[in-house]
Design a protein around this motif. Structure first.
Motif, short mmCIF file in Angstrom:
data_model
loop_
_atom_site.label_atom_id
_atom_site.label_comp_id
_atom_site.label_asym_id
_atom_site.label_seq_id
_atom_site.Cartn_x
_atom_site.Cartn_y
_atom_site.Cartn_z
N HIS A 23 -7.19 0.78 0.15
CA HIS A 23 -6.46 -0.62 0.21
C HIS A 23 -6.27 -0.89 2.03
CE1 HIS A 23 -4.43 0.23 -3.77
NE2 HIS A 23 -5.46 -0.52 -4.02
N THR A 63 0.89 -1.16 0.07
CA THR A 63 -0.19 0.02 0.01
C THR A 63 0.87 1.28 -0.12
OG1 THR A 63 0.03 0.12 2.46
CG2 THR A 63 -1.84 -1.17 1.29
N PHE A 70 -8.13 -4.24 -1.45
CA PHE A 70 -6.76 -4.51 -1.60
C PHE A 70 -6.70 -5.87 -2.57
CE2 PHE A 70 -2.76 -6.96 -1.11
CZ PHE A 70 -1.86 -5.98 -0.90
#
Length: 403
Positions: A320, A271, A326
């Protein structure tokens, strides 16, 4: 009286160690001291690096990243061969996650050719042959055969051993807390040192150290946290290559991608969500109230100004945090990935991203600022690990030209 050295390097990450190595190679009789604030190597950025050696595809010609990346990768692989350290030149595929990314593929390919990187535009069948689990949304992709992986902590350990054998002095738990740049002196909690030339390679604290020397006051660090999920062994997914998305070239982040480790474990990440501290890896640990307030204000300002598409980037990255979002990002690259395949991981890092407070732009390239008797590596972000050997040559050459 302060102890005196020809060169003092602040920070024993990959930049500090490779710069010290090049200084010693060029000046065998020089006295060199490295000061590291932690008790061991690889606690922060260099030790938490993905271990990917990039091949110079992403960076505009004539940028420092373009000049240093591919040469740095080749130099590090040469070093691994000489020291019998593990590496794997497994290659990378860069795939479009939207059908309208073809123009970006052409741009990346042109950059690869300009930077001397071996790259090939491939079609859907060729992609299936190279990496059966990967998906392209447009029917095209880029294959980078020179992309490799290494084990970062082994390289740090070997560089440390080499430097000790060459007579370089390294002190741990020795953070620089004050400096008198007129006298060329610095202070730690236990000692004072004087220097002929000082190199600030402190990564996540490089801006703060530079400000002590009255350097780079228009720059501040804006930290971003990179979190990974581990691919479960029973997923049935055996990735032979690294799989990356075509990135948004307006921001200095490459997006969620797959990473293979030397040990054989595969990850998806990272991320790029804002962190509330320079060492904010998990929970509340590493959050400094003063830093958190400053970071929050900077983020709000960047969000309002929306330079470099910052607002859209932040919206996408905020998603995310939610595992389902995600997973969706991972599935755009490897459709076979399911939520149960992605396991929690302790693999997390902080990207020490620099912000120019005058232009309100994220700094895209490496940045080195100098003043008399000191050099400050302010923006050593990805591909800093890849580029380190070549980048060290650049830094040391500039130091020696000055003297």
């Amino acid at each position: 009286m302060p102890q005196s050295f020809d060169y003092i390097v602040l920070g024993a990450g990959i930049s500090g160690l490779t710069i010290a190595r090049r200084l010693k190679q060029n000046n065998p009789l020089a006295s060199i001291l490295i000061l590291e604030k932690e008790a061991s190597l690889g606690v922060h950025g260099s030790g938490r690096n993905s271990g990917v050696l990039h091949s110079g595809i992403y960076y505009p010609a004539n940028s420092l990243k373009a000049k240093a990346c591919l040469n740095g990768s080749r130099a590090m692989i040469k070093y691994c061969l000489e020291r019998e350290l593990p590496f794997n030149r497994l290659g990378k595929v860069i795939v479009p996650t939207n059908s309208d990314h073809d123009q970006q593929i052409d741009l990346l390919y042109a950059r690869a050719l300009s930077n001397g990187s071996k790259a090939h535009i491939i079609d859907e069948q060729e992609l299936k042959d190279i990496e059966p689990f990967a998906r392209t949304a447009s029917g095209r992709a880029i294959f980078s055969p020179e992309t490799a992986i290494v084990e970062p902590k082994l390289i740090l350990k070997q560089l440390f051993q080499d430097l000790i054998e060459q007579g370089v002095q390294i002190e741990f738990q020795s953070a620089c807390i004050n400096a008198d740049h007129e006298k060329s002196e610095i202070q730690t909690k236990d000692a004072r040192y004087s220097y002929g030339h000082l190199i600030n390679a402190t990564g996540q604290f490089a801006d703060q150290l530079a400000h002590i020397f009255d350097v780079g006051r228009e720059y501040v660090l804006l930290p971003f946290k990179g979190i990974y999920y581990k691919l479960s062994e029973d997923s049935g997914i055996n990735l032979q290559r690294l799989v990356y998305p075509v990135p948004d070239l307006n921001v200095p982040f490459l997006g969620v991608h797959s990473v293979n480790s030397i040990s054989g474990v595969s990850y998806f990440g990272p991320t790029a969500v804002p962190a509330m501290g320079r060492e904010h890896y998990k929970g509340l640990k590493g959050i400094n109230i003063k830093d958190a307030l400053s970071i929050s204000l900077r983020l709000c300002e960047q969000y309002i100004r929306n330079n470099q598409g910052f607002r859209q980037f932040l919206h996408e990255e905020a998603g995310h945090f939610i595992k389902s979002r995600f997973v969706q990002a991972a599935q755009k690259l490897v459709p076979a990935v399911k939520a149960e395949h992605l396991l929690p991981s302790d693999k997390v890092g902080i990207r020490a991203q620099l912000l120019n407070t005058e232009t309100h732009q994220l700094v895209m390239d490496f940045l080195v600022e100098k003043r008399k008797n000191s050099t400050h590596v302010l923006n050593a972000v990805s591909p800093a690990f890849t580029s380190s050997f070549s980048f060290a040559d650049h830094v040391v050459q500039n130091i020696e030209e000055e003297s």
